[in-house]
Design a protein around this motif. Structure first.
Motif, mmCIF file in Angstrom:
data_model
loop_
_atom_site.group_PDB
_atom_site.id
_atom_site.type_symbol
_atom_site.label_atom_id
_atom_site.label_comp_id
_atom_site.label_asym_id
_atom_site.label_seq_id
_atom_site.Cartn_x
_atom_site.Cartn_y
_atom_site.Cartn_z
ATOM 1 N N GLN A 21 43.179 43.413 42.349
ATOM 2 C CA GLN A 21 42.788 43.068 40.982
ATOM 3 C C GLN A 21 43.830 42.160 40.322
ATOM 4 O O GLN A 21 43.490 41.221 39.609
ATOM 5 C CB GLN A 21 42.599 44.350 40.147
ATOM 6 C CG GLN A 21 41.400 45.193 40.532
ATOM 7 C CD GLN A 21 40.086 44.531 40.168
ATOM 8 O OE1 GLN A 21 40.037 43.622 39.348
ATOM 9 N NE2 GLN A 21 39.006 45.000 40.811
ATOM 10 N N GLU A 22 45.098 42.468 40.583
ATOM 11 C CA GLU A 22 46.170 41.630 40.030
ATOM 12 C C GLU A 22 46.109 40.205 40.595
ATOM 13 O O GLU A 22 46.250 39.224 39.865
ATOM 14 C CB GLU A 22 47.524 42.256 40.340
ATOM 15 C CG GLU A 22 48.701 41.481 39.755
ATOM 16 C CD GLU A 22 50.034 42.085 40.136
ATOM 17 O OE1 GLU A 22 51.067 41.456 39.839
ATOM 18 O OE2 GLU A 22 50.049 43.180 40.748
ATOM 19 N N HIS A 24 43.463 38.777 41.721
ATOM 20 C CA HIS A 24 42.257 38.181 41.146
ATOM 21 C C HIS A 24 42.517 37.628 39.749
ATOM 22 O O HIS A 24 42.094 36.514 39.409
ATOM 23 C CB HIS A 24 41.139 39.232 41.112
ATOM 24 C CG HIS A 24 39.930 38.800 40.353
ATOM 25 N ND1 HIS A 24 39.608 39.304 39.110
ATOM 26 C CD2 HIS A 24 38.968 37.888 40.659
ATOM 27 C CE1 HIS A 24 38.493 38.738 38.684
ATOM 28 N NE2 HIS A 24 38.084 37.882 39.598
ATOM 29 N N ARG A 25 43.227 38.413 38.930
ATOM 30 C CA ARG A 25 43.544 37.956 37.575
ATOM 31 C C ARG A 25 44.434 36.713 37.610
ATOM 32 O O ARG A 25 44.258 35.795 36.802
ATOM 33 C CB ARG A 25 44.236 39.081 36.797
ATOM 34 C CG ARG A 25 43.297 40.197 36.352
ATOM 35 C CD ARG A 25 43.972 41.101 35.328
ATOM 36 N NE ARG A 25 45.115 41.812 35.912
ATOM 37 C CZ ARG A 25 45.032 42.985 36.517
ATOM 38 N NH1 ARG A 25 43.865 43.609 36.615
ATOM 39 N NH2 ARG A 25 46.109 43.569 37.011
ATOM 40 N N LYS A 26 45.362 36.679 38.540
ATOM 41 C CA LYS A 26 46.223 35.497 38.663
ATOM 42 C C LYS A 26 45.405 34.253 39.020
ATOM 43 O O LYS A 26 45.659 33.161 38.498
ATOM 44 C CB LYS A 26 47.295 35.736 39.721
ATOM 45 C CG LYS A 26 48.391 36.695 39.297
ATOM 46 C CD LYS A 26 49.424 36.862 40.394
ATOM 47 C CE LYS A 26 50.540 37.801 39.969
ATOM 48 N NZ LYS A 26 51.554 37.980 41.048
ATOM 49 N N CYS A 91 35.344 32.228 38.642
ATOM 50 C CA CYS A 91 35.769 33.447 37.945
ATOM 51 C C CYS A 91 35.840 34.637 38.901
ATOM 52 O O CYS A 91 36.723 35.493 38.792
ATOM 53 C CB CYS A 91 34.798 33.761 36.803
ATOM 54 S SG CYS A 91 34.816 32.546 35.472
#
Length: 438
Positions: A21-22, A24-26, A91
């Motif tokens: 998830q981290e 992905h956010r980056k 996204c």
């Protein structure tokens, strides 16, 4: 031991999800400038293509070229709608796991983009035949629609191979945690299955050959159009210089009228006196000299002088008849010259209009080449010649893979630059929208 092992696995799985998830956010933050720019441009493309459809569909007289532009705008409008799926892809990025969505998304993208290229290919051939082969067989509105439907169907059949070579593939993502240095994500791209690698390379070769063939056609058609336009421009300039001006023709009419008046006055004098004197002879000689100096025909002037000295009324009528014929000859000559000037002017106007339309479509074709070149470099260079890895997700490569969408976005802008009527129509619509808000 079993409970400890299970607890450890659960902890690692939870940590693995957090790290994914981290990552992905980056990636979302990294892609954010591209997402915002692409979103704004897609909105502009939607508005532009809608206005193009309204203008070329309802506000202008139908011609084969404008029908092709209308069909191109319809395809571009659909491509702009599909651009929202590629924004969603940016996204989602490494969290893309749906195989059906992956295949359908890239199938539609490839199909409609290939259709756009083929429509421009048809337009280039039509413009070539319209200017370089005007007496040959030309497309009409019905045949233009049929050709577009056929090529669109052909491109759809060809793009079925996307369902074979595209799917979400596993991608190793580096992390900052030493205990879990790598997490596995999924990314929608060409398959990395070694069993169908030969199939993938074969379709890439077909794509390269096809696009090079289209580019070669563009060079051939527009190169010949440029040479033909230059040749026609030189010919039109030569004809303009060769055709005498209307002022020259007008200047010859008063001269002929003066000659007729001189001949008539001389005839009346001879009839009233019925005698030839030295003074009248001198007057006739003087009149003859004036006529010759004014440019009258030598043989005709001498013949008229001799007829006038015999003092016969029928001869005078003959002179009037000759004068009328001469005036008619001048009038017909003037009309013929005016027709030549009008024909040259009409031909020049038609050539200018055709040249402007061709220049506009040439600019659209250049935009196509500019937008598709980075895409093919990114597709073939990065995906076909190397294995799937994290470098494929850098923002430069993602931008190159989205470049074909820009072609559908900029086409209405090119139409607005090169077509004054369309530009006025767009400005009128924008002004009406602003006035409604106020």
């Amino acid at each position: 031991m079993t409970q400890n092992s299970s607890y450890t696995n659960l902890t690692l799985s939870s940590k693995w999800d957090e790290l994914l998830q981290e990552a992905h956010r980056k990636k979302v933050l990294e892609y954010m400038p591209l997402i915002v720019v692409l979103f704004v441009l897609v909105v502009v493309g939607l508005i532009g293509n809608i206005l193009t459809i309204l203008f070329y569909g309802f506000k202008i007289k139908k011609t084969p070229t404008f029908v092709l532009i209308l069909l191109l705008a319809i395809v571009d409008l659909i491509v702009c709608c599909l651009a929202f799926t590629t924004i969603a892809d940016l996204c989602v990025n490494i969290m893309f796991t749906s195989e059906i969505l992956c295949k359908c998304m890239y199938f539609l993208d490839h199909w409609l983009m290939l259709s756009s290229v083929l429509i421009l290919w048809i337009i280039s051939i039509h413009r070539y035949r319209r200017i370089c082969k005007p007496l040959g067989r030309q497309l009409d509105e019905r045949s233009a629609k049929i050709v577009v439907v056929m090529t669109t169907t052909l491109s759809m059949v060809y793009c079925i191979h996307v369902f074979i070579i595209y799917k979400p593939v596993k991608l190793n993502i580096s992390t900052s945690d030493d205990s879990v240095p790598i997490v596995v994500g999924h990314y929608c791209t060409n398959t990395d299955d070694p069993d169908i690698r030969d199939v993938l390379i074969t379709f890439h070769i077909i794509d390269i050959v096809s696009i090079l063939f289209c580019f070669a056609t563009f060079v051939f058609t527009y190169g010949n159009i440029w040479r033909t336009v230059r040749r026609h421009t030189r010919t039109a300039t030569t004809l303009k210089q060769a055709v005498p001006s209307s002022s020259t023709v007008k200047r010859t009419i008063p001269i002929q009228n003066n000659l007729e008046q001189t001949s008539t006055v001389s005839s009346k004098d001879n009839i009233s006196t019925e005698t030839t004197t030295t003074q009248m002879q001198m007057s006739n000689i003087t009149t003859l000299g004036v006529s010759l100096r004014q440019g009258n025909d030598l043989g005709q002037s001498v013949g008229d002088s001799e007829n006038e000295s015999t003092t016969s009324v029928p001869k005078d009528n003959q002179n009037k008849f000759k004068s009328q014929n001469a005036q008619k000859d001048l009038s017909s000559s003037k009309a013929s010259e005016d027709q030549k000037v009008h024909a040259a002017s009409k031909s020049s106007t038609t050539l200018t209009r055709e040249r402007n339309i061709t220049l506009m479509m040439f600019a659209v074709t250049v935009g196509l080449v500019v937008c598709f070149t980075p895409y093919f470099i990114g597709t073939v260079g990065t995906r076909a010649l190397s294995s799937t890895n994290e470098s494929e997700l850098n923002i430069g490569n993602e931008l190159a893979l989205r470049f074909p969408f820009f072609n559908s976005i900029i086409n209405p802008i090119i139409f607005c630059v090169f077509n004054p009527q369309y530009r006025r129509y767009v400005l009128g619509k924008l002004a009406a929208c602003l006035l409604r808000r106020k």
